[in-house]
Design an enzyme around this catalytic site. Structure first.
Site, mmCIF file in Angstrom:
data_model
loop_
_atom_site.group_PDB
_atom_site.id
_atom_site.type_symbol
_atom_site.label_atom_id
_atom_site.label_comp_id
_atom_site.label_asym_id
_atom_site.label_seq_id
_atom_site.Cartn_x
_atom_site.Cartn_y
_atom_site.Cartn_z
ATOM 1 N N THR A 133 25.047 -14.291 12.483
ATOM 2 C CA THR A 133 24.048 -13.336 12.980
ATOM 3 C C THR A 133 24.115 -13.195 14.495
ATOM 4 O O THR A 133 24.292 -14.166 15.229
ATOM 5 C CB THR A 133 22.645 -13.809 12.563
ATOM 6 O OG1 THR A 133 22.575 -13.857 11.145
ATOM 7 C CG2 THR A 133 21.572 -12.872 13.088
ATOM 8 N N GLY B 284 21.077 -21.863 13.028
ATOM 9 C CA GLY B 284 20.436 -23.125 12.687
ATOM 10 C C GLY B 284 21.300 -24.314 13.065
ATOM 11 O O GLY B 284 22.448 -24.411 12.651
ATOM 12 N N GLU C 66 19.654 -14.353 5.166
ATOM 13 C CA GLU C 66 20.677 -14.154 4.124
ATOM 14 C C GLU C 66 20.517 -12.791 3.452
ATOM 15 O O GLU C 66 20.771 -12.646 2.253
ATOM 16 C CB GLU C 66 20.627 -15.275 3.084
ATOM 17 C CG GLU C 66 21.294 -16.554 3.539
ATOM 18 C CD GLU C 66 22.779 -16.394 3.814
ATOM 19 O OE1 GLU C 66 23.518 -15.891 2.949
ATOM 20 O OE2 GLU C 66 23.208 -16.760 4.915
#
Length: 672
Positions: free
Chosen positions: A187, A226, A466
């Site tokens: 992303t 993350g 997602e």
């Protein structure tokens, strides 16, 4: 001692109805002031252990072992409330403390062999064991679930599926042992769902045999990664690959971002994404690359490669097909999110229904005891349809897990479509369930220690990461459009994705729906198939109509977005229902099958009650009213099974919350 004596005296006066209570401590005999465990009054008409086997589906011993590991460690924050021990993260800790606790919990689990074989073994058995692990982690804490999800299925999965043997040999064991901490840099600030338009650029230097990775503009910074902010040592970077001035599309590269001492590597900049509404135990970060060089071998090359002298090599010449082949294995993230949502729904419902079985409010007649919340038809109507939904999506999740674990190149397309559909549906359901449960718990639902309200913030992100759910439903509808057009072009029957019903005569809904009809599984399937069939026909006709007016394919799809969402939902609910029927069919006649039949009828009825059945004319107004009345009757029939239904979720008491048990003792003055 004085407080203990005072409390003993109060209880004595209450039990003996003493006429001389302590000053200002008069207690009435109102039933709402006493707690009685629901196990004392609720019956169990079916085998709870057998029901758990059916809805958990696999690895029950593994799950219970993991629950035990977490309960026995201080790292999982055990606290005694109302005479029971509960384990739950301390969300009052600072963001930094929560992150460090998540890391310590992962190390604790790793040291006890929880992740053994997760990346170094292959086959259906290890895949199902991983899924069971993630389901247990999701019950405890979304941060633990997510950080492990980034490390194993995302970082580790990218190496497994996008890499080749030399990548596997070099990276997988250290990843499994957690000596390497991976993250997944896909992303960007400017692009989330539209992966094909990522702006990070990689070129190849044939003089040194290295790839050079750059962040050319601020919108190309990797965002929400993350693990990147504090703990990750390596990442998989998704980037446009430019070879000899030609953009070959998105490819993936292994990049080290921190050294063994935790220092950020040269030419890499990392910033923290900061505090979030949930998931503060995950260190989300932003990454910029400034001429970062990595060896040629760090390209994950299962689909395409670059030779030492800089030639682009791939057996798949079509860039669209190459991109599809490259992304196909990455559906595991979507699968994990879907199954995690199911178990959070179970947690919320187990807490809320246990509370409703002991909490009373209002008397129906003077001088009578107040009524249990769950004995109100309105409360049953709020909660039992959600229980039926949760059972339904449990069977669908089990189907999805097996589909993924047994995947073949031929099944990748089906996995992509089904996982997209289920991820959207399950996470939307989960947020609906969390909100309804929060409200059904009243003010107690706002307390963090009671979990239900807090979980909304923790799991809200599931609707967009997602894949944004609305976009996923459009993706599903586009795939169904393609299936329709392919069948028409080849003049062949529909095959796969459960679309075989399109080859049969169109079902007809009776003009008058009776209770017996509404409870008939064949009618229920026919109704759901009718909606899916009609919406697919409408969607195809509308897209073709838009194209005939001069719109290109994408414009036509966008023009039909409302139909696309309705079709995606119709596909999903029919597919979920199909898994429910298949699970029910495995059971012999008896009480277990009977209660499942009631749940199945309730799930089908709330699906048929959906506004689309009236909007598109499948139901008359009168039949819509018949469906609603039937739902009320089904909820009433499930009331005697309430405790058994949520006990079958198999969640240990310690992973629920204080209001699920003795909420009076939990809140007594002696514990202040």
């Amino acid at each position: 001692m004085e407080r203990a004596f005072q409390r003993t005296q109060v209880l004595t006066n209450h039990l003996l109805q003493s006429s001389s209570p302590l000053p200002s401590q008069t207690l009435s005999s109102n039933a709402c002031l006493s707690y009685s465990p629901p196990e004392l009054s609720e019956n169990c008409a079916f085998d709870v252990k057998e029901m758990r086997k059916l809805i958990d589906g696999h690895n029950l011993e593994e799950r219970d072992w993991l629950f035990g590991l977490m309960k026995q460690s201080e790292l999982f924050n055990p606290k005694v409330r109302g005479g029971k021990v509960f384990v739950s993260p301390d969300y009052n800790q600072s963001m930094e403390q929560q992150r460090e606790m998540t890391l310590k919990r992962i190390k604790y689990l790793q040291e006890r062999g929880v992740f053994k074989g997760w990346l170094t073994e292959k086959g259906e058995e290890i895949e199902m064991r991983k899924f069971a692990g993630f389901e247990v982690f999701s019950i405890y804490d979304h941060s633990l679930f997510t950080k492990l999800g980034v490390h194993f299925p995302m970082w580790g999965g990218a190496i497994q599926f996008c890499g080749t043997k030399h990548h596997h040999d070099k990276w997988l064991r250290d990843t499994e042992n957690y000596s390497i901490k991976g993250c997944f840099a896909m992303t960007e600030l400017g692009h989330g769902s539209n992966i094909r338009s990522l702006e990070t650029v990689t070129t190849y230097d044939s003089n040194t045999g290295e790839f050079v990775i750059n962040t050319p503009c601020e919108s190309a910074q990797k965002f929400w990664i993350g693990g990147a902010a504090k703990h990750a040592t390596h990442t998989v970077v998704f980037s446009q690959l430019h070879i000899n001035g030609i953009n070959q599309g998105v490819h993936a590269f292994i990049v080290q971002i921190r050294d063994v001492d935790g220092n950020i590597c040269p030419n890499i900049r990392i910033a923290d994404c900061g505090h979030k509404v949930g998931l503060n135990g995950v260190d989300n970060g932003r990454i910029w690359f400034d001429n970062v060089r990595v060896p040629r071998e760090n390209l994950l090359n299962s689909v395409a490669d670059v030779s030492p002298d800089g030639k682009y090599l791939s057996s798949i010449k079509n860039p669209d097909q190459r991109f599809a082949a490259f992304m196909a294995p990455m559906t595991v993230g979507r699968v994990n999110i879907a199954i995690g949502a199911v178990y959070q729904s179970k947690v919320a419902l187990a807490i809320t229904i246990r509370y409703a079985l002991t909490r009373r409010a209002f008397s129906l007649k003077p001088n009578e005891p107040e009524v249990l919340l769950l004995d109100y038809p309105s409360h049953q109507r709020r909660l039992f349809p959600l229980v039926a939904k949760t059972y339904a999506i449990s069977f669908a999740a089990n189907y999805l897990k097996v589909l993924y674990a047994k995947r073949t190149p031929q099944s990748n397309k089906a996995i992509h479509i089904v996982s997209s559909s289920f991820k959207a549906t399950f996470t939307w359901n989960n947020m609906q369930i969390l909100q309804e449960c929060r409200e059904a718990c009243g003010g107690q639902g706002l307390r963090t220690e009671n979990r239900v309200g807090h979980l909304k913030g923790e799991y809200d992100v599931q609707s967009t990461f997602e894949g944004d759910n609305f976009l996923l439903m459009q993706l599903v509808s586009k795939a169904l459009f393609a299936e329709y057009m392919a069948a028409q072009k080849r003049n062949k029957v529909f095959k796969g994705l459960g679309l075989e019903h399109m080859n049969k005569p169109c079902p007809v809904i009776p003009s008058q729906l009776t209770s017996n009809t509404l409870r008939c599984s064949q009618f229920q399937m026919d109704a759901l198939c009718l909606r899916e069939r009609d919406l697919l026909n409408r969607f195809v006709a509308n897209v073709l109509k838009c194209k005939a007016k001069g719109e290109n394919t994408e414009q036509a799809f966008n023009s039909c977005y409302e139909l696309a969402k309705d079709l995606g939902r119709a596909f999903s609910e029919r597919a979920i229902f199909q898994t429910f029927v298949e699970a029910e069919s495995t059971l012999p006649a008896g009480s277990l099958k009977d209660v499942l039949g009631t749940l199945r009828s309730l799930y089908a009825s709330i699906s048929i009650e959906d506004v689309s059945f009236l909007r598109y004319g499948y139901l008359s107004v009168d039949n819509g009213a018949n469906v609603r009345r039937e739902i009320t009757k089904l909820c009433n029939e499930l009331r005697p099974h309430a405790l058994a239904l949520i006990s079958s979720f198999g969640i240990p008491d310690a992973f629920l919350s204080p209001i699920a048990f003795n909420w009076i003792d939990t809140n007594s003055w002696s514990l202040v």
